[in-house]
Design a protein around this motif. Structure first.
Motif, short mmCIF file in Angstrom:
data_model
loop_
_atom_site.label_atom_id
_atom_site.label_comp_id
_atom_site.label_asym_id
_atom_site.label_seq_id
_atom_site.Cartn_x
_atom_site.Cartn_y
_atom_site.Cartn_z
N TRP A 5 0.94 -1.15 -0.02
CA TRP A 5 0.10 0.05 -0.06
C TRP A 5 0.80 1.19 -0.09
CZ3 TRP A 5 0.90 3.28 4.05
CH2 TRP A 5 1.36 2.55 5.17
N THR A 6 2.25 1.13 0.24
CA THR A 6 3.02 2.35 0.61
C THR A 6 3.27 2.78 -0.94
OG1 THR A 6 4.96 0.85 0.74
CG2 THR A 6 4.28 1.68 2.72
N ASP A 9 -0.29 4.84 -1.73
CA ASP A 9 -1.20 5.87 -0.78
C ASP A 9 -0.67 7.23 -0.82
OD1 ASP A 9 -1.98 7.10 1.64
OD2 ASP A 9 -2.62 5.19 2.56
N ARG A 11 -1.01 9.87 1.06
CA ARG A 11 -0.31 10.26 2.42
C ARG A 11 0.97 9.67 2.47
NH1 ARG A 11 -4.49 7.26 6.53
NH2 ARG A 11 -3.64 5.53 4.89
N TRP A 12 1.19 8.43 2.32
CA TRP A 12 2.62 8.01 2.47
C TRP A 12 3.49 8.69 1.36
CZ3 TRP A 12 4.90 4.83 5.83
CH2 TRP A 12 6.29 4.45 5.48
N GLN A 73 -1.93 0.15 7.29
CA GLN A 73 -2.23 1.05 6.46
C GLN A 73 -3.35 2.13 7.10
OE1 GLN A 73 -3.92 0.68 2.75
NE2 GLN A 73 -3.68 2.55 1.64
#
Length: 276
Positions: A5-6, A9, A11-12, A73
């Motif tokens: 998910w990194t 995403d 936000r990341w 996450q």
């Protein structure tokens, strides 16, 4: 390889490399234990430096289990709003610069204790395999002893290993991070030199730093200790720099002495002639 998910995403993506490393360390530590998270973060920094991979890119890989777990996450926003996250981010910058000591003594890898990994493998054999003999066994786990090989240290959450050799970021090195991390590989920046002022003297005395007082004790003739600062030294040098001028001749010539008797004769003669 499992999807992370990194990699998607936003936000990341908006975090700096040090923030990403701090967040991942808190996800890895049991109960977000600050010391355990710091140890994990130290190993991440060592491994990124050893491999030459950007720190933010390194910690977003599937080699770190939270990067593939949706429940981790879901914790991201809460983690980003903790004091522990901000403190770890600052610590990561200082550790990468060599300002902070290495808490894991050169360890580059970490994982749960042997008993925990064995239990996880029994629950999910396909997911937990490469750590032990059924897979690549990068830990060097020996079923006969029940221990990993090359264990550097342990804490409440993990065992720390150096399977490819220990590597610790030295004091003069920097971890390679992306542009938004503000730090790249190379030497740590040196402190800016003190501003100086130069007092012009016949012997060209060396510059005197004046932005701070640097007291040193000197003995006076009476035997009492006095304190002399660089300000005092500068003033003394300034006085020494003023040349002693030789006496100058008067600009206007001096008048000759007045002959009073001669002056009276002139006045008397003018009166007799009727000259006003």
């Amino acid at each position: 390889m499992a999807q992370t998910w990194t990699s998607s995403d936003p936000r990341w993506a908006g975090l700096t490399p040090f923030q990403k490393a701090a967040a991942m360390a808190l996800m890895e530590a049991d109960g977000m234990n600050p010391q355990a998270a710091r140890n994990a973060l130290g190993a991440m920094i060592n491994r990124a430096a050893k491999t030459g991979v950007d720190l933010g890119e390194h910690v977003g890989q599937a080699i770190y289990q939270p990067a593939i777990e949706p429940k981790q996450q879901a914790r991201l926003d809460r983690i980003l709003n903790t004091n522990a996250f901000h403190n770890l981010t600052t610590w990561a910058q200082r550790r990468a610069a060599g300002v902070e000591p290495d808490p894991v003594s050169g360890a580059t890898h970490f994982l749960a204790p042997e008993s925990v990994m064995l239990a996880l493998e029994r629950q999910n054999p396909s997911k937990y395999k490469n750590w032990g003999p059924r897979g690549a066994n990068w830990t060097g786990y020996d079923p006969a002893t029940g221990s990993y090989r090359d264990v550097v240290m342990r804490d409440s959450s993990h065992a720390f290993l150096a399977p490819e050799g220990a590597h610790s970021v030295p004091s003069a090195a920097r971890v390679n991070v992306a542009q938004n991390g503000a730090i790249s590989g190379g030497q740590a920046p040196q402190a800016s030199p003190l501003p100086t002022t130069t007092v012009a003297t016949a012997s060209q005395a060396p510059p005197v730093a004046i932005d701070r007082l640097d007291y040193s004790a000197v003995d006076n003739p009476a035997g009492q200790t006095q304190q002399t600062s660089t300000w005092d030294q500068m003033a003394a040098n300034s006085q020494a720099a003023i040349p002693k001028l030789a006496p100058q001749q008067a600009v206007m010539p001096m008048r000759q002495p007045v002959d009073v008797s001669r002056l009276l004769q002139i006045i008397s003669s003018r009166n007799k002639l009727g000259v006003a």
